[in-house]
Design a protein around this motif. Structure first.
Motif, PDB file in Angstrom:
ATOM      1  N   LEU A 183      87.296  34.272 119.240  1.00  8.67           N
ATOM      2  CA  LEU A 183      86.070  35.055 119.388  1.00  8.67           C
ATOM      3  C   LEU A 183      86.362  36.501 119.043  1.00  8.67           C
ATOM      4  CD1 LEU A 183      84.825  33.601 122.800  1.00  8.67           C
ATOM      5  CD2 LEU A 183      84.035  32.968 120.513  1.00  8.67           C
ATOM      6  N   SER A 184      85.412  37.126 118.388  1.00  9.40           N
ATOM      7  CA  SER A 184      85.560  38.534 117.996  1.00  9.40           C
ATOM      8  C   SER A 184      84.906  39.414 119.044  1.00  9.40           C
ATOM      9  CB  SER A 184      84.912  38.771 116.627  1.00  9.40           C
ATOM     10  OG  SER A 184      83.538  38.466 116.669  1.00  9.40           O
ATOM     11  N   TYR A 185      85.628  40.416 119.490  1.00 14.24           N
ATOM     12  CA  TYR A 185      85.105  41.333 120.495  1.00 14.24           C
ATOM     13  C   TYR A 185      85.810  42.669 120.344  1.00 14.24           C
ATOM     14  CZ  TYR A 185      89.291  39.389 122.696  1.00 14.24           C
ATOM     15  OH  TYR A 185      90.566  38.950 122.946  1.00 14.24           O
ATOM     16  N   GLN A 186      85.189  43.695 120.896  1.00 19.30           N
ATOM     17  CA  GLN A 186      85.728  45.047 120.855  1.00 19.30           C
ATOM     18  C   GLN A 186      85.892  45.560 122.278  1.00 19.30           C
ATOM     19  OE1 GLN A 186      86.766  46.928 118.348  1.00 19.30           O
ATOM     20  NE2 GLN A 186      86.276  45.442 116.726  1.00 19.30           N
ATOM     21  N   LEU A 187      87.114  45.897 122.658  1.00 14.08           N
ATOM     22  CA  LEU A 187      87.407  46.475 123.957  1.00 14.08           C
ATOM     23  C   LEU A 187      87.936  47.888 123.778  1.00 14.08           C
ATOM     24  CD1 LEU A 187      89.165  43.525 125.839  1.00 14.08           C
ATOM     25  CD2 LEU A 187      86.817  44.315 126.105  1.00 14.08           C
ATOM     26  N   PRO A 188      87.842  48.728 124.811  1.00 13.82           N
ATOM     27  CA  PRO A 188      88.393  50.083 124.690  1.00 13.82           C
ATOM     28  C   PRO A 188      89.879  50.049 124.333  1.00 13.82           C
ATOM     29  CG  PRO A 188      87.016  49.900 126.646  1.00 13.82           C
ATOM     30  CD  PRO A 188      87.144  48.525 126.089  1.00 13.82           C
ATOM     31  N   ALA A 189      90.320  51.061 123.637  1.00 12.40           N
ATOM     32  CA  ALA A 189      91.714  51.118 123.199  1.00 12.40           C
ATOM     33  C   ALA A 189      92.689  51.201 124.364  1.00 12.40           C
ATOM     34  CB  ALA A 189      91.909  52.317 122.270  1.00 12.40           C
ATOM     35  N   SER A 190      92.215  51.637 125.513  1.00 11.78           N
ATOM     36  CA  SER A 190      93.099  51.741 126.677  1.00 11.78           C
ATOM     37  C   SER A 190      93.417  50.384 127.301  1.00 11.78           C
ATOM     38  CB  SER A 190      92.460  52.649 127.740  1.00 11.78           C
ATOM     39  OG  SER A 190      91.180  52.152 128.108  1.00 11.78           O
ATOM     40  N   LEU A 191      92.739  49.330 126.856  1.00 12.47           N
ATOM     41  CA  LEU A 191      93.002  47.989 127.372  1.00 12.47           C
ATOM     42  C   LEU A 191      93.767  47.207 126.311  1.00 12.47           C
ATOM     43  CD1 LEU A 191      89.546  47.112 129.000  1.00 12.47           C
ATOM     44  CD2 LEU A 191      91.614  47.949 130.132  1.00 12.47           C
ATOM     45  N   PRO A 192      95.074  47.058 126.430  1.00 13.27           N
ATOM     46  CA  PRO A 192      95.847  46.341 125.407  1.00 13.27           C
ATOM     47  C   PRO A 192      95.476  44.868 125.362  1.00 13.27           C
ATOM     48  CG  PRO A 192      97.209  46.827 127.324  1.00 13.27           C
ATOM     49  CD  PRO A 192      95.916  47.549 127.526  1.00 13.27           C
ATOM     50  N   LEU A 193      95.374  44.338 124.156  1.00 19.72           N
ATOM     51  CA  LEU A 193      94.955  42.946 123.979  1.00 19.72           C
ATOM     52  C   LEU A 193      96.040  41.956 124.348  1.00 19.72           C
ATOM     53  CD1 LEU A 193      92.988  43.215 120.624  1.00 19.72           C
ATOM     54  CD2 LEU A 193      92.100  43.261 122.961  1.00 19.72           C
ATOM     55  N   GLY A 194      97.269  42.394 124.502  1.00 21.30           N
ATOM     56  CA  GLY A 194      98.339  41.466 124.826  1.00 21.30           C
ATOM     57  C   GLY A 194      98.337  41.007 126.268  1.00 21.30           C
ATOM     58  N   LEU A 201      88.574  39.263 129.635  1.00 18.67           N
ATOM     59  CA  LEU A 201      87.440  40.184 129.575  1.00 18.67           C
ATOM     60  C   LEU A 201      86.802  40.172 128.189  1.00 18.67           C
ATOM     61  CD1 LEU A 201      88.853  43.230 131.593  1.00 18.67           C
ATOM     62  CD2 LEU A 201      87.119  41.593 132.341  1.00 18.67           C
ATOM     63  N   GLY A 202      87.638  40.095 127.149  1.00 24.63           N
ATOM     64  CA  GLY A 202      87.104  40.029 125.799  1.00 24.63           C
ATOM     65  C   GLY A 202      86.296  38.762 125.555  1.00 24.63           C
ATOM     66  N   VAL A 203      86.754  37.638 126.100  1.00 22.16           N
ATOM     67  CA  VAL A 203      86.002  36.381 125.955  1.00 22.16           C
ATOM     68  C   VAL A 203      84.651  36.493 126.641  1.00 22.16           C
ATOM     69  CG1 VAL A 203      85.989  33.953 126.632  1.00 22.16           C
ATOM     70  CG2 VAL A 203      88.061  34.964 125.689  1.00 22.16           C
ATOM     71  N   VAL A 204      84.618  37.084 127.824  1.00 19.85           N
ATOM     72  CA  VAL A 204      83.343  37.246 128.531  1.00 19.85           C
ATOM     73  C   VAL A 204      82.404  38.142 127.731  1.00 19.85           C
ATOM     74  CG1 VAL A 204      82.275  38.089 130.656  1.00 19.85           C
ATOM     75  CG2 VAL A 204      84.439  36.862 130.762  1.00 19.85           C
ATOM     76  N   HIS A 205      82.945  39.213 127.150  1.00 19.47           N
ATOM     77  CA  HIS A 205      82.132  40.121 126.343  1.00 19.47           C
ATOM     78  C   HIS A 205      81.552  39.408 125.124  1.00 19.47           C
ATOM     79  CE1 HIS A 205      81.229  43.424 123.544  1.00 19.47           C
ATOM     80  NE2 HIS A 205      81.058  44.169 124.639  1.00 19.47           N
ATOM     81  N   ALA A 206      82.361  38.595 124.450  1.00 15.19           N
ATOM     82  CA  ALA A 206      81.878  37.881 123.267  1.00 15.19           C
ATOM     83  C   ALA A 206      80.850  36.819 123.637  1.00 15.19           C
ATOM     84  CB  ALA A 206      83.064  37.255 122.528  1.00 15.19           C
ATOM     85  N   LEU A 207      81.055  36.134 124.726  1.00 17.34           N
ATOM     86  CA  LEU A 207      80.100  35.102 125.143  1.00 17.34           C
ATOM     87  C   LEU A 207      78.767  35.705 125.559  1.00 17.34           C
ATOM     88  CD1 LEU A 207      82.441  32.750 127.208  1.00 17.34           C
ATOM     89  CD2 LEU A 207      81.466  32.315 124.953  1.00 17.34           C
ATOM     90  N   HIS A 211      75.465  34.310 123.665  1.00 18.05           N
ATOM     91  CA  HIS A 211      74.511  33.482 124.403  1.00 18.05           C
ATOM     92  C   HIS A 211      73.391  34.293 125.041  1.00 18.05           C
ATOM     93  CE1 HIS A 211      76.934  29.830 124.030  1.00 18.05           C
ATOM     94  NE2 HIS A 211      78.000  30.576 124.284  1.00 18.05           N
ATOM     95  N   ALA A 212      73.182  35.530 124.624  1.00 15.71           N
ATOM     96  CA  ALA A 212      72.083  36.329 125.180  1.00 15.71           C
ATOM     97  C   ALA A 212      70.758  35.610 124.922  1.00 15.71           C
ATOM     98  CB  ALA A 212      72.076  37.712 124.539  1.00 15.71           C
ATOM     99  N   PRO A 213      69.816  35.630 125.871  1.00 22.27           N
ATOM    100  CA  PRO A 213      69.820  36.368 127.157  1.00 22.27           C
ATOM    101  C   PRO A 213      70.398  35.583 128.315  1.00 22.27           C
ATOM    102  CG  PRO A 213      67.674  35.399 126.802  1.00 22.27           C
ATOM    103  CD  PRO A 213      68.508  34.996 125.613  1.00 22.27           C
ATOM    104  N   ARG A 214      71.111  34.511 128.048  1.00 24.84           N
ATOM    105  CA  ARG A 214      71.697  33.737 129.139  1.00 24.84           C
ATOM    106  C   ARG A 214      72.750  34.570 129.874  1.00 24.84           C
ATOM    107  NH1 ARG A 214      74.945  27.963 128.609  1.00 24.84           N
ATOM    108  NH2 ARG A 214      74.740  27.350 130.796  1.00 24.84           N
ATOM    109  N   GLU A 215      72.799  34.419 131.205  1.00 24.45           N
ATOM    110  CA  GLU A 215      73.713  35.228 132.013  1.00 24.45           C
ATOM    111  C   GLU A 215      75.114  34.632 131.980  1.00 24.45           C
ATOM    112  OE1 GLU A 215      73.938  37.255 136.479  1.00 24.45           O
ATOM    113  OE2 GLU A 215      72.330  35.853 135.939  1.00 24.45           O
ATOM    114  N   VAL A 216      76.090  35.445 131.619  1.00 24.08           N
ATOM    115  CA  VAL A 216      77.495  35.057 131.585  1.00 24.08           C
ATOM    116  C   VAL A 216      78.215  35.868 132.660  1.00 24.08           C
ATOM    117  CG1 VAL A 216      79.583  34.902 130.193  1.00 24.08           C
ATOM    118  CG2 VAL A 216      77.352  34.555 129.127  1.00 24.08           C
ATOM    119  N   VAL A 217      78.895  35.166 133.584  1.00 25.60           N
ATOM    120  CA  VAL A 217      79.484  35.806 134.760  1.00 25.60           C
ATOM    121  C   VAL A 217      80.970  35.458 134.821  1.00 25.60           C
ATOM    122  CG1 VAL A 217      79.377  36.068 137.263  1.00 25.60           C
ATOM    123  CG2 VAL A 217      77.289  35.582 135.972  1.00 25.60           C
ATOM    124  N   LEU A 218      81.796  36.469 135.073  1.00 30.45           N
ATOM    125  CA  LEU A 218      83.220  36.284 135.293  1.00 30.45           C
ATOM    126  C   LEU A 218      83.464  36.049 136.783  1.00 30.45           C
ATOM    127  CD1 LEU A 218      86.269  36.442 134.497  1.00 30.45           C
ATOM    128  CD2 LEU A 218      86.084  38.916 134.886  1.00 30.45           C
TER     129      LEU A 218
END
Length: 551
Positions: A183-194, A201-207, A211-218
């Motif tokens: 999944l493609s997503y953009q997170l702040p640079a201060s959060l390393p992807l490793g 968090l990136g998966v939740v952001h992409a989902l 799936h908008a407007p469906r609610e996605v909850v972590l």
């Protein structure tokens, strides 16, 4: 069988209006009328009476309309359910790894909602499954659950969703999804992807975007991860299903205060009789609905005689109250110990009752939980010979840093954890053998220790305790699963006492609402062979009482 009489009149020809009246109404497309061989005969009979034909035809056409409506509704029903389910009611929950490690059955706790597991969660689950700890066991159980769900659904359903009810869990009607593509997503640079948390968090952001407007909850047990998710504008929740109570103030206390006008309202309706050394009262009224078996009630009012009793029977709208034995009196001392307040007397009545198999005691430090349990145990083991020995155990969770491995046998390893036992035994031995001199105190202390066995909880599984008096100290640090393992060790004639302070929980991820002690108190309340008391007053020292209040 006789033949019917011949008709008296000749049959009349059908008029044109009769044809129009008996013509069936147009049916909706796709509706089928039920086969009725008597319908033509009914139409002919209706035609013989032109005035009644319209009404008869309307009634004859009504079943066809009803059948058509039912058929159309049946065809529309699955689509309607599917649309409603995904339009706004069903959410998509993304589970963190710590939720599965905390509760392996959490997959079945989300009812009609769907669950998605990122691939990094499966990787972390695989990394935690090795070992003999509780976390490792939960990891293996979660892996077995996932394997059973996938095997029951088949490989073709992984992309479209695995039914959560495939293994017989009917309460879970949602679907289980796995991350099968990047999944493609953009997170702040201060959060390393490793880092695994940031990938989730990136998966939740992409989902959420997909799936908008469906609610996605972590869903995560990690507080910092929930804070980061909310900072990024993502919905995040704690896993609440393991909590018995949302507010620890609602925990069952074990006693109930009677209102000041209790005798004025119920005095004429109260029945009383003598049962040995106890007086019994049968009361009725709306207050009975608040009572439970083995709950204590008390009445204290200025100028009125006090009443301290226990609920022994509840039937319909009446309850039987039985007065208590006063263990605060010197003649009723238990191993030289007298109770000092109302709640301690309630607890001692439960501890000394052979019909009560399970007792839970909660309260702050210094309320006398361990001392009361040990005094009652020594009396029933050495004097009354009701039990063969005392078995004491506790959760080995340290307050500070771990001091490392301990040498010696099982009992020697548990020695440093049993400081509270040694302190109370010293007090009890001093009080019991004070008149026998130094040799008498030594002999009493040796006799006491010969009847007390210290056991580790790590070796409890598979055991059965017969006619034992089992004390579980610091039970607030146990999970509900560990509590169930310990309680189910009880055999015939065994009594189990669980003690703890819910304000001193040292186990990670456990709170007052999810502690095994809270779980046991809530599940056992109202059972005829169990009781619970919340000890409210500290009796250790004025310094300890003041520290408990201000610190």
């Amino acid at each position: 069988m006789p033949l019917p009489p011949a008709p008296a009149k000749r049959a009349a020809l059908l008029a044109t209006s009769a044809y129009a009246a008996t013509e069936p109404r147009k049916r909706p497309a796709g509706a089928q009328l039920p086969a009725d061989p008597e319908r033509p005969l009914a139409a002919a009979r209706a035609a013989a009476k032109p005035t009644a034909a319209p009404a008869q035809s309307a009634r004859a056409a009504a079943p066809s309309d009803k059948a058509a409506g039912l058929a159309a509704a049946r065809r529309r029903e699955p689509a309607a359910r599917k649309t409603t389910r995904h339009a706004g009611t069903a959410k998509l929950f993304v589970l963190d790894t710590n939720v599965l490690l905390h509760d392996p059955s959490s997959l079945f706790r989300f009812e009609e909602h769907d669950i998605l597991l990122p691939m990094v969660v499966l990787e972390e689950l695989d990394a935690h499954k090795r070992g003999t700890t509780e976390v490792a066991r939960n990891g293996r159980q979660a892996s077995r659950t996932l394997d059973a769900l996938v095997a029951a659904a088949g490989p073709s359903d992984i992309a479209s969703g695995v039914p959560l009810k495939g293994t017989g869990q009917r309460a879970a009607t949602g679907q289980l999804y796995f991350q099968t593509e990047p999944l493609s997503y953009q997170l702040p640079a201060s959060l390393p992807l490793g880092k695994a948390d940031n990938q989730i968090l990136g998966v939740v952001h992409a989902l959420r975007e997909r799936h908008a407007p469906r609610e996605v909850v972590l869903v995560s047990k990690d507080i910092n991860m929930r804070v980061k998710a909310r900072a990024l504008g993502l919905a995040a929740e704690d896993y609440q299903n393991d909590k018995v109570l949302d507010d620890d103030d609602l925990l069952y206390s074990g006693y109930l205060a009677l209102p000041p006008d209790f005798w004025a309202k119920a005095g004429r309706k109260v029945e009383s009789w003598q049962n040995g050394a106890h007086t019994c009262y049968r009361v009725s009224g709306p207050l009975v609905a608040q009572m439970m078996i083995n709950q204590f009630v008390f009445f204290e009012a200025p100028g009125e005689p006090s009443l301290y009793a226990r609920v022994t029977e509840i039937r319909d709208k009446t309850a039987v109250l039985q007065t208590l034995k006063d263990y605060g009196s010197a003649k009723n001392a238990v191993w030289g110990v007298n109770t000092r307040n109302r709640e301690q007397n309630f607890a001692m009545n439960l501890l000394m009752d052979p019909e009560v198999d399970f007792v839970t005691l909660t309260g702050q430090a210094g309320t006398g939980k361990t001392l009361l349990a040990l005094a009652a145990g020594l009396t029933q083991v050495l004097d009354e010979r009701r039990y063969t020995e005392i078995i004491m155990t506790r959760a080995t969770v340290s307050v500070g840093e771990d001091i490392g491995f301990l040498p010696g046998t099982e009992e020697e390893k548990m020695g440093p954890w049993m400081g509270a036992l040694d302190d109370n035994l010293e007090f009890l031995a001093k009080g019991e053998g004070s008149s026998a001199g130094e040799w008498g105190r030594a002999a009493t202390n040796e006799l006491i220790r010969s009847r007390i066995k210290i056991k580790s909880m790590n070796f409890m599984r598979g055991r059965t305790f017969m006619s034992k008096y089992v004390i579980i100290d610091e039970a607030q640090n146990l999970t509900p699963k560990q509590m169930k393992t310990l309680i189910t060790r009880a055999g015939p004639g065994t009594k189990i006492i669980c003690m703890g302070n819910l304000g001193q929980i040292d186990t990670p991820y456990l709170t007052e609402g999810s502690s095994g002690l809270t779980f046991a108190v809530d599940r056992f309340k109202g059972w005829a062979h169990s009781g619970h008391i919340l000890l409210a007053r500290g009796e250790r020292s004025r310094l300890a009482d003041f520290a408990s209040e201000v610190l």
